[in-house]
Design a protein around this motif. Structure first.
Motif, PDB file in Angstrom:
ATOM      1  N   LEU A  99      -0.733 -10.872  -2.065  1.00 12.33           N
ATOM      2  CA  LEU A  99      -0.993 -11.738  -2.903  1.00 12.33           C
ATOM      3  C   LEU A  99      -1.986 -10.804  -4.028  1.00 12.33           C
ATOM      4  O   LEU A  99      -1.573 -10.953  -5.112  1.00 12.33           O
ATOM      5  CB  LEU A  99      -1.877 -12.924  -2.490  1.00 12.33           C
ATOM      6  CG  LEU A  99      -2.448 -13.876  -3.238  1.00 12.33           C
ATOM      7  CD1 LEU A  99      -0.976 -14.487  -3.869  1.00 12.33           C
ATOM      8  CD2 LEU A  99      -2.952 -14.844  -2.462  1.00 12.33           C
ATOM      9  N   HIS A 100      -2.843 -10.027  -3.373  1.00 15.24           N
ATOM     10  CA  HIS A 100      -3.528  -9.250  -4.277  1.00 15.24           C
ATOM     11  C   HIS A 100      -3.437  -7.896  -4.020  1.00 15.24           C
ATOM     12  O   HIS A 100      -3.354  -7.438  -3.022  1.00 15.24           O
ATOM     13  CB  HIS A 100      -5.103  -9.690  -4.139  1.00 15.24           C
ATOM     14  CG  HIS A 100      -5.366 -11.126  -4.251  1.00 15.24           C
ATOM     15  ND1 HIS A 100      -5.469 -11.775  -5.425  1.00 15.24           N
ATOM     16  CD2 HIS A 100      -5.532 -12.033  -3.450  1.00 15.24           C
ATOM     17  CE1 HIS A 100      -5.447 -12.820  -5.525  1.00 15.24           C
ATOM     18  NE2 HIS A 100      -5.939 -13.185  -3.942  1.00 15.24           N
ATOM     19  N   GLN A 101      -3.219  -7.111  -5.223  1.00 16.60           N
ATOM     20  CA  GLN A 101      -3.064  -5.558  -5.055  1.00 16.60           C
ATOM     21  C   GLN A 101      -4.257  -4.705  -4.152  1.00 16.60           C
ATOM     22  O   GLN A 101      -4.300  -3.794  -3.918  1.00 16.60           O
ATOM     23  CB  GLN A 101      -2.915  -4.815  -6.440  1.00 16.60           C
ATOM     24  CG  GLN A 101      -1.670  -4.968  -7.087  1.00 16.60           C
ATOM     25  CD  GLN A 101      -0.521  -4.543  -6.245  1.00 16.60           C
ATOM     26  OE1 GLN A 101      -0.359  -3.566  -5.788  1.00 16.60           O
ATOM     27  NE2 GLN A 101       0.451  -5.367  -6.062  1.00 16.60           N
ATOM     28  N   SER A 102      -5.573  -5.587  -4.359  1.00 14.89           N
ATOM     29  CA  SER A 102      -6.643  -4.991  -3.541  1.00 14.89           C
ATOM     30  C   SER A 102      -6.562  -5.189  -1.906  1.00 14.89           C
ATOM     31  O   SER A 102      -7.344  -4.430  -1.232  1.00 14.89           O
ATOM     32  CB  SER A 102      -8.210  -5.686  -4.044  1.00 14.89           C
ATOM     33  OG  SER A 102      -7.923  -7.119  -3.939  1.00 14.89           O
ATOM     34  N   ALA A 127      -3.325   0.562   2.884  1.00 14.94           N
ATOM     35  CA  ALA A 127      -2.012   0.568   2.374  1.00 14.94           C
ATOM     36  C   ALA A 127      -1.502   1.746   1.205  1.00 14.94           C
ATOM     37  O   ALA A 127      -0.381   1.751   1.227  1.00 14.94           O
ATOM     38  CB  ALA A 127      -1.916  -0.822   1.419  1.00 14.94           C
ATOM     39  N   SER A 128      -2.196   2.628   1.080  1.00 17.33           N
ATOM     40  CA  SER A 128      -2.081   3.862   0.353  1.00 17.33           C
ATOM     41  C   SER A 128      -2.022   4.889   1.285  1.00 17.33           C
ATOM     42  O   SER A 128      -1.914   5.902   0.830  1.00 17.33           O
ATOM     43  CB  SER A 128      -3.134   4.162  -0.753  1.00 17.33           C
ATOM     44  OG  SER A 128      -3.085   3.005  -1.692  1.00 17.33           O
ATOM     45  N   ALA A 185       7.533  -0.477  -3.378  1.00 14.36           N
ATOM     46  CA  ALA A 185       8.504  -1.590  -3.891  1.00 14.36           C
ATOM     47  C   ALA A 185       7.363  -2.824  -3.699  1.00 14.36           C
ATOM     48  O   ALA A 185       7.809  -3.886  -4.647  1.00 14.36           O
ATOM     49  CB  ALA A 185       9.611  -1.902  -2.890  1.00 14.36           C
ATOM     50  N   SER A 186       6.678  -2.848  -2.723  1.00 13.63           N
ATOM     51  CA  SER A 186       5.683  -4.263  -2.715  1.00 13.63           C
ATOM     52  C   SER A 186       4.449  -3.936  -3.395  1.00 13.63           C
ATOM     53  O   SER A 186       3.758  -4.847  -3.552  1.00 13.63           O
ATOM     54  CB  SER A 186       5.594  -4.411  -1.114  1.00 13.63           C
ATOM     55  OG  SER A 186       4.977  -3.416  -0.535  1.00 13.63           O
ATOM     56  N   ASP A 190       0.122   0.492  -7.337  1.00 12.53           N
ATOM     57  CA  ASP A 190      -0.663   1.300  -6.590  1.00 12.53           C
ATOM     58  C   ASP A 190      -0.908   2.735  -7.056  1.00 12.53           C
ATOM     59  O   ASP A 190       0.236   3.567  -7.118  1.00 12.53           O
ATOM     60  CB  ASP A 190      -0.390   1.224  -5.090  1.00 12.53           C
ATOM     61  CG  ASP A 190      -1.164   2.089  -4.193  1.00 12.53           C
ATOM     62  OD1 ASP A 190      -1.706   3.123  -4.220  1.00 12.53           O
ATOM     63  OD2 ASP A 190      -1.762   1.142  -3.296  1.00 12.53           O
ATOM     64  N   ASN A 191      -2.075   3.268  -7.647  1.00 11.64           N
ATOM     65  CA  ASN A 191      -1.825   4.220  -8.519  1.00 11.64           C
ATOM     66  C   ASN A 191      -1.714   5.424  -7.503  1.00 11.64           C
ATOM     67  O   ASN A 191      -1.112   6.767  -7.705  1.00 11.64           O
ATOM     68  CB  ASN A 191      -3.002   4.604  -9.110  1.00 11.64           C
ATOM     69  CG  ASN A 191      -3.597   3.720 -10.302  1.00 11.64           C
ATOM     70  OD1 ASN A 191      -2.285   3.282 -11.111  1.00 11.64           O
ATOM     71  ND2 ASN A 191      -4.762   3.294 -10.572  1.00 11.64           N
TER      72      ASN A 191
END
Length: 273
Positions: A99-102, A127-128, A185-186, A190-191
């Motif tokens: 829901l949120h990239q964070s 996640a990175s 993809a999701s 994400d840098n």
């Protein structure tokens, strides 16, 4: 669609939002007295046609678009677990991304204590694939006990990683690189993942298997050759899990067996009696 569960979730969360917090005034005369935003107000806030939200909450909106579900979830302040539930109730599918990239960038601090209590090599990445926690057993796997800050970068781009991950071209790269593609993809914004992808595409050793686009969702249960910095060559079996509060983060437990693969027997699948 699970209409009953969907209606209950949306009604409960809508009732928690004061209309005044979004610039609406509460009627003082006769009329609506329900708590929270009205369905009409939700449509106004989301810039949707009147009746759109009513169709969603009532369960009469077949296959609602993800964009609508995401906007509703953010307006209602859903957390990641509630976001998963909303997508399951409304579409009978898992969400296409967080829901949120964070999300997936942090885990509760007790996870470090939990990882320390694991006998085998163990670590948690966000996640990175940035390292969040690891135990003492893991440090011995790396030359000089230098644990990399990003495990994905180490696996696919670091020369030391390619040496430690034996048979890298056949046993590791074709399985690891699709995980990077799936994560992007999701999490397209994400840098960290974007930078790793840029370097992967610039490296002839990784560009071809990455471009192949082979599916490979996770390494749970995989067995691969590994050169342990202190124990020598052997085989590692991977156990993968995800902390529920951090979608995209991963807990990895590495069960290492020194020597040739034939020197140990793989454990059978566990099933309830």
């Amino acid at each position: 669609m699970n209409k009953t569960a969907l209606r209950a979730l949306l009604r409960e969360r809508r009732a928690l939002i004061a209309p005044e917090s979004h610039g609406f005034s509460r009627p003082t005369g006769q009329g609506r007295r329900a708590r929270g935003l009205s369905q009409h107000q939700v449509d106004q806030l989301l810039h949707r046609a009147i009746g759109t939200y009513h169709r969603l909450e009532s369960g009469s909106y077949p296959n609602p678009p993800t964009s609508l579900l995401r906007d509703v979830a953010r307006l209602f302040g859903l957390n990641e677990q509630e976001w998963v539930s909303l997508c399951r109730y409304a579409t009978l599918q898992e969400p296409p991304g967080p829901l949120h990239q964070s999300s997936g960038k942090e885990v509760p601090g007790v996870w470090q204590e939990a990882v320390d209590g694991i006998r085998h090599m163990a670590y948690i990445t966000d996640a990175s694939w940035d390292m969040l926690a690891y135990n003492e057993a893991l440090t011995g796997m790396f030359p000089g006990r230098n644990v990399p800050s990003n495990i994905m970068r180490w696996m696919v781009l670091d020369p030391a990683g390619r040496r430690n991950l034996m048979q890298w071209h056949t046993a590791w790269a074709p399985m690891v690189l699709p995980q990077l593609r799936a994560a992007l993809a999701s999490r397209p914004e994400d840098n960290t993942l974007r930078q790793i992808e840029k370097e992967v595409l610039a490296d002839p050793e990784t560009a071809a298997p990455y471009d192949a686009g082979n599916p490979y969702p996770h390494p749970d249960g995989d067995e691969r050759p590994l050169l342990h910095a202190e124990l020598g060559p052997g085989w590692v079996t991977m156990c993968a899990a995800q902390p529920l509060t951090a979608p995209g983060a991963r807990l990895m437990i590495l069960v290492f067996h020194p020597g040739a693969r034939r020197d140990h027997t793989r454990a059978p699948m566990l099933r309830a009696h």
